[in-house]
Write a protein that holds these residues in place. Structure first.
Motif, short mmCIF file in Angstrom:
data_model
loop_
_atom_site.label_atom_id
_atom_site.label_comp_id
_atom_site.label_asym_id
_atom_site.label_seq_id
_atom_site.Cartn_x
_atom_site.Cartn_y
_atom_site.Cartn_z
N SER A 109 -4.64 -5.54 -5.85
CA SER A 109 -4.16 -6.90 -5.59
C SER A 109 -2.64 -6.93 -5.57
O SER A 109 -2.03 -7.79 -4.91
CB SER A 109 -4.70 -7.86 -6.65
OG SER A 109 -4.18 -7.53 -7.94
N GLN A 110 -2.01 -6.02 -6.31
CA GLN A 110 -0.55 -5.94 -6.30
C GLN A 110 -0.03 -5.61 -4.90
O GLN A 110 1.03 -6.08 -4.49
CB GLN A 110 -0.08 -4.88 -7.28
CG GLN A 110 -0.35 -5.21 -8.74
CD GLN A 110 0.49 -6.37 -9.22
OE1 GLN A 110 -0.02 -7.48 -9.40
NE2 GLN A 110 1.77 -6.14 -9.41
N CYS A 111 -0.77 -4.78 -4.17
CA CYS A 111 -0.34 -4.34 -2.85
C CYS A 111 -0.63 -5.38 -1.77
O CYS A 111 -0.02 -5.36 -0.70
CB CYS A 111 -1.02 -3.03 -2.47
SG CYS A 111 -0.94 -1.77 -3.77
N GLN A 112 -1.59 -6.26 -2.05
CA GLN A 112 -1.97 -7.27 -1.06
C GLN A 112 -0.94 -8.39 -0.96
O GLN A 112 -0.90 -9.11 0.02
CB GLN A 112 -3.35 -7.84 -1.42
CG GLN A 112 -4.46 -6.82 -1.32
CD GLN A 112 -5.78 -7.30 -1.92
OE1 GLN A 112 -5.83 -8.40 -2.48
NE2 GLN A 112 -6.81 -6.48 -1.82
N LYS A 113 -0.09 -8.51 -1.99
CA LYS A 113 0.89 -9.60 -1.98
C LYS A 113 2.02 -9.34 -1.00
O LYS A 113 2.33 -10.16 -0.14
CB LYS A 113 1.48 -9.77 -3.39
CG LYS A 113 0.46 -10.18 -4.44
CD LYS A 113 1.11 -10.25 -5.82
CE LYS A 113 0.10 -10.59 -6.88
NZ LYS A 113 0.71 -10.60 -8.25
N GLY A 115 2.56 -5.98 0.52
CA GLY A 115 2.43 -4.68 1.16
C GLY A 115 2.75 -3.57 0.19
O GLY A 115 2.91 -3.79 -1.02
N PHE A 116 2.86 -2.37 0.72
CA PHE A 116 3.12 -1.21 -0.14
C PHE A 116 4.61 -1.12 -0.45
O PHE A 116 5.41 -0.62 0.34
CB PHE A 116 2.64 0.08 0.53
CG PHE A 116 2.76 1.28 -0.36
CD1 PHE A 116 1.86 1.49 -1.40
CD2 PHE A 116 3.77 2.20 -0.17
CE1 PHE A 116 1.97 2.59 -2.23
CE2 PHE A 116 3.89 3.31 -0.99
CZ PHE A 116 2.98 3.50 -2.03
N LYS A 117 4.99 -1.60 -1.63
CA LYS A 117 6.38 -1.58 -2.07
C LYS A 117 6.48 -0.78 -3.37
O LYS A 117 5.60 -0.89 -4.25
CB LYS A 117 6.91 -2.99 -2.30
CG LYS A 117 6.98 -3.84 -1.02
CD LYS A 117 8.03 -3.29 -0.06
CE LYS A 117 8.18 -4.15 1.18
NZ LYS A 117 9.18 -3.60 2.13
N VAL A 118 7.54 0.01 -3.48
CA VAL A 118 7.72 0.88 -4.65
C VAL A 118 8.95 0.44 -5.44
O VAL A 118 10.04 0.29 -4.88
CB VAL A 118 7.87 2.36 -4.22
CG1 VAL A 118 7.96 3.25 -5.45
CG2 VAL A 118 6.71 2.77 -3.33
N TYR A 119 8.74 0.26 -6.72
CA TYR A 119 9.83 -0.15 -7.61
C TYR A 119 10.23 1.02 -8.51
O TYR A 119 9.37 1.68 -9.11
CB TYR A 119 9.38 -1.33 -8.47
CG TYR A 119 10.36 -1.75 -9.54
CD1 TYR A 119 11.50 -2.50 -9.22
CD2 TYR A 119 10.15 -1.40 -10.89
CE1 TYR A 119 12.39 -2.89 -10.21
CE2 TYR A 119 11.05 -1.80 -11.87
CZ TYR A 119 12.17 -2.54 -11.53
OH TYR A 119 13.07 -2.93 -12.50
N PRO A 150 10.45 -6.09 -9.08
CA PRO A 150 9.17 -5.59 -9.63
C PRO A 150 8.00 -6.52 -9.35
O PRO A 150 6.85 -6.08 -9.33
CB PRO A 150 9.45 -5.47 -11.13
CG PRO A 150 10.60 -6.39 -11.39
CD PRO A 150 11.43 -6.38 -10.15
N GLY A 151 8.29 -7.79 -9.11
CA GLY A 151 7.22 -8.74 -8.80
C GLY A 151 6.56 -8.48 -7.46
O GLY A 151 5.43 -8.92 -7.23
N GLN A 152 7.26 -7.78 -6.56
CA GLN A 152 6.71 -7.45 -5.26
C GLN A 152 6.13 -6.04 -5.20
O GLN A 152 5.54 -5.66 -4.20
CB GLN A 152 7.79 -7.58 -4.18
CG GLN A 152 8.31 -8.98 -3.97
CD GLN A 152 9.30 -9.05 -2.82
OE1 GLN A 152 9.72 -8.02 -2.30
NE2 GLN A 152 9.69 -10.26 -2.45
N ALA A 153 6.28 -5.30 -6.27
CA ALA A 153 5.93 -3.87 -6.24
C ALA A 153 4.43 -3.63 -6.35
O ALA A 153 3.71 -4.35 -7.05
CB ALA A 153 6.65 -3.14 -7.36
#
Length: 322
Positions: A109-113, A115-119, A150-153
């Motif tokens: 679910s973190q990735c669905q917000k 996309g694939f983002k790396v923190y 980090p909220g988008q990661a």
């Protein structure tokens, strides 16, 4: 005479009673044994439905199914099909998330917000980072997947240097267990990726990173098949500190060349362990080495007492290595 006959009859009765009791016991044992194949059949039937005694963990079909830590898995089903040694190994293992898979230890679910983002965690004050790990972090931060929020990661990378976990190494980071546990976003390692090249100390090289990685994924060199978690961990090559950050000049790679345009097919340069774990493999490399397109160079100079174990090939190997 009559007394003898009567005594003989009583002895005969006692003998028959004992014989009957013995036969009954044998029959009971036999009837009890008949039920054993039924038990084995039930295990066989369960194995056909996805259950395997050597892998007693439940299957998580829901990708966001809550993951139960190992200390909550001490159920009757678990105890029935795992040996005391296996249970001890699991409980004392540094990989307490040994049964982690993407569908049980990764929150999609973190990735669905976003996309694939790396923190990448900000570097902590006073913490030293090796040049090799700095290259990894800089590469990630320079990619299109990086986010400073980090909220988008979807994925989290530690700024704490975990590459070299050999306690005798000058680059070994002390008190890593406490430092990792105090990270506000750690969450038992969920959606974290940890990089590691070296673990343990010669000659044992146990895969102890010095802290519990929890539900984090592990990108590790020389990881054993016993600890590798398929479709979750990443096996990476062991690269030297002098390894270039990027490739050669633009256009250096040759595409669609058959046969491939390359001088060397296989190259390896490293220490040849004369004793201990890995010694059999390293000692056998000279059979493949041809000094042309397959170049495998090893040196015996490893450890303080390597000369005690020196063999007839060491001088030649050391010269070629140098």
């Amino acid at each position: 005479m009559e007394r003898c006959s009567r005594g003989h009859m009583q002895a005969k009765k006692r003998y028959l009673i004992l014989l009957s009791a013995g036969a009954s016991l044998v029959l009971l044992f036999y009837l009890g044994g008949v039920t054993l194949p039924a038990a084995s059949r039930s295990r066989h039937d369960r194995s056909r439905h996805g259950y395997r005694p050597d892998q007693p963990w439940p299957h998580f079909s829901d990708p966001l199914h809550l993951f139960l830590p190992l200390d909550q898995t001490d159920t009757e089903e678990y105890n029935l099909h795992i040996s005391p040694r296996q249970k001890r190994d699991v409980n004392t293992s540094v990989y307490k998330g040994k049964r982690c898979r993407m569908d049980s230890c990764f929150d999609f679910s973190q990735c669905q917000k976003s996309g694939f983002k790396v923190y990448v965690y900000p570097q902590q004050k006073g913490e030293k980072i090796s040049e090799s790990y700095q290259i990894i972090l800089s590469t990630i931060e320079g990619s299109r997947f990086y986010t400073s929020d980090p909220g988008q990661a979807c994925l989290f990378i530690l700024s704490l240097d975990t590459l070299d976990r050999d306690q005798l190494s000058p680059q070994y980071v002390h008190n890593l267990k406490t430092k990792v546990q105090n990270l506000p976003l750690w969450n038992d390692g969920r959606n974290h990726l940890i990089f590691n090249l070296y673990s343990g100390t010669w000659p044992d090289y146990t895969e102890d990173l010095g802290f519990d990685i929890g539900q984090a994924m592990l990108a590790k060199a020389s990881i054993s098949t016993e600890n590798f978690r398929p479709h979750f961990d990443v096996s990476i090559p062991l690269f030297s500190k002098e390894h270039l950050r990027t490739g050669g000049e633009r256009g250096f790679l040759k595409y669609n060349t058959i046969p491939p345009f390359r001088k060397y097919m296989l190259v390896f340069k490293g220490k040849r362990y004369l004793t201990g774990i890995g010694s059999d493999t390293r000692n056998a490399l000279h059979h493949v080495h041809n000094a042309e397109d397959v170049v495998l160079l090893t040196t015996c100079k490893h450890g303080k007492d390597w000369q005690k174990h020196k063999d007839a090939r060491c001088d030649k190997d050391n010269a070629e290595y140098d």
